[in-house]
Design an enzyme around this catalytic site. Sequence first.
Site, PDB file in Angstrom:
ATOM      1  N   HIS A  59       0.862  -1.193   0.000  1.00  0.00           N
ATOM      2  CA  HIS A  59       0.000   0.000   0.000  1.00  0.00           C
ATOM      3  C   HIS A  59       0.892   1.236   0.000  1.00  0.00           C
ATOM      4  CE1 HIS A  59      -3.533   2.236   2.229  1.00  0.00           C
ATOM      5  NE2 HIS A  59      -3.111   2.878   1.151  1.00  0.00           N
TER       6      HIS A  59
ATOM      7  N   ARG B  74       4.104   6.457   4.847  1.00  0.00           N
ATOM      8  CA  ARG B  74       4.514   6.057   6.193  1.00  0.00           C
ATOM      9  C   ARG B  74       5.169   4.673   6.222  1.00  0.00           C
ATOM     10  NH1 ARG B  74      -1.367   5.047   8.941  1.00  0.00           N
ATOM     11  NH2 ARG B  74      -1.723   7.134   8.144  1.00  0.00           N
ATOM     12  N   HIS B  75       4.880   3.840   5.222  1.00  0.00           N
ATOM     13  CA  HIS B  75       5.607   2.547   5.178  1.00  0.00           C
ATOM     14  C   HIS B  75       6.263   2.356   3.805  1.00  0.00           C
ATOM     15  CE1 HIS B  75       1.525   1.380   4.046  1.00  0.00           C
ATOM     16  NE2 HIS B  75       1.089   1.351   5.289  1.00  0.00           N
TER      17      HIS B  75
ATOM     18  N   GLU C  94      -1.916  -1.339  -3.598  1.00  0.00           N
ATOM     19  CA  GLU C  94      -3.073  -0.692  -2.962  1.00  0.00           C
ATOM     20  C   GLU C  94      -2.832   0.803  -2.942  1.00  0.00           C
ATOM     21  OE1 GLU C  94      -4.064  -4.161   0.339  1.00  0.00           O
ATOM     22  OE2 GLU C  94      -3.439  -2.172   0.990  1.00  0.00           O
TER      23      GLU C  94
ATOM     24  N   HIS D 126      -0.445  -7.558   8.471  1.00  0.00           N
ATOM     25  CA  HIS D 126       0.035  -7.246   9.815  1.00  0.00           C
ATOM     26  C   HIS D 126       0.323  -8.491  10.652  1.00  0.00           C
ATOM     27  CE1 HIS D 126      -0.381  -6.040  14.078  1.00  0.00           C
ATOM     28  NE2 HIS D 126       0.341  -5.020  13.662  1.00  0.00           N
TER      29      HIS D 126
HETATM   30  N1  PXP Z   1      -6.441  -5.666   2.121  1.00  0.00           N
HETATM   31  C1  PXP Z   1      -6.432  -4.316   2.069  1.00  0.00           C
HETATM   32  C2  PXP Z   1      -7.167  -3.648   0.951  1.00  0.00           C
HETATM   33  C3  PXP Z   1      -5.734  -3.555   3.019  1.00  0.00           C
HETATM   34  O1  PXP Z   1      -5.749  -2.204   2.952  1.00  0.00           O
HETATM   35  C4  PXP Z   1      -5.010  -4.232   4.023  1.00  0.00           C
HETATM   36  C5  PXP Z   1      -4.218  -3.443   5.019  1.00  0.00           C
HETATM   37  O2  PXP Z   1      -3.283  -2.664   4.391  1.00  0.00           O
HETATM   38  C6  PXP Z   1      -5.011  -5.635   4.020  1.00  0.00           C
HETATM   39  C7  PXP Z   1      -5.760  -6.326   3.078  1.00  0.00           C
HETATM   40  C8  PXP Z   1      -4.236  -6.430   5.013  1.00  0.00           C
HETATM   41  O3  PXP Z   1      -4.687  -6.186   6.309  1.00  0.00           O
HETATM   42  P1  PXP Z   1      -3.825  -6.697   7.519  1.00  0.00           P
HETATM   43  O4  PXP Z   1      -2.512  -5.989   7.464  1.00  0.00           O
HETATM   44  O5  PXP Z   1      -4.644  -6.327   8.703  1.00  0.00           O
HETATM   45  O6  PXP Z   1      -3.673  -8.188   7.348  1.00  0.00           O
END
Ligand code: PXP
Length: 250
Positions: free
Chosen positions: A47, A53-54, A74, A221
């Site tokens: 993303h 930020r990342h 993303e 995450h």
């Molecule tokens: N899908 C989308 C569209 C997201 O924005 C995110 C988080 O960036 C994730 C999946 C993954 O979420 P998590 O990091 O909580 O597993």
Amino acid sequence: MTEEKLRLGVNIDHVATVRNARGGTTPDPVRAALLAQQAGADGITAHLREDRRHITDSDIEKLMEAISIPLNLEMAATDEMQKIALRHTPHAVCIVPEKREERTTEGGLEVARDENRLAHFIAPLRGAGCRVSMFIAADRHQIEAAHRIGTPVIELHTGAYCDAHAAGRLEERDAELEKLRSMATFAHEFGMEVHAGHGLTYDCVQPVAACPEVRELNIGHFLIAEAIFSGLETAVLRMRVLMDEARAGR
Ligand code: PXP
């Protein structure tokens, strides 16, 4: 439908979060992406946020060069991000809502309220060959709007389901799961490919993985957090096993 393999997209954003905490070069998100690929990830998700930020622009460039599995970029529906996506033309582009003050992507995209603008926004991306998806809540109106503007893929936000599970609010969790299931079927009937993600862990992934219409999970995450203790390859492999078991009805 259940025979089709459920794909796992590994989101490596938080490797970059740790790197950025010190401003240096380690840990390297590209190295994490290559390890995830080796462990059986079907795609890498990153993303690129407005505030960087990342993941940064150069991470996207390096990821595009290094990995041989698809990259799912993303991004918010802004002119800046559209230009970046058109420069790199990643395999997939997932449009997400973005607020500067949020810690993570909190809700789904408001497709229904922003239909015209989003239709124009995704047209050049689709023209360039990117698979466009929209990250939306499990909501009939959002799915209908996504369908009207010709989105080939939707990603259902699993955050509410995962939060309810983690907090032990079981009735709410089951209701959220039911919504995800029925909306996955609803979207599939429109001919859209259904993905899901946000907040998934070893503990709550299986009921979502068992939904036959869901073709891809994007998980970040938890896998990166788990990698601190077990290593990233082990974490990805374990998630893969749980997903495959759920898919096979075990
Ligand atoms: N899908 C989308 C569209 C997201 O924005 C995110 C988080 O960036 C994730 C999946 C993954 O979420 P998590 O990091 O909580 O597993």
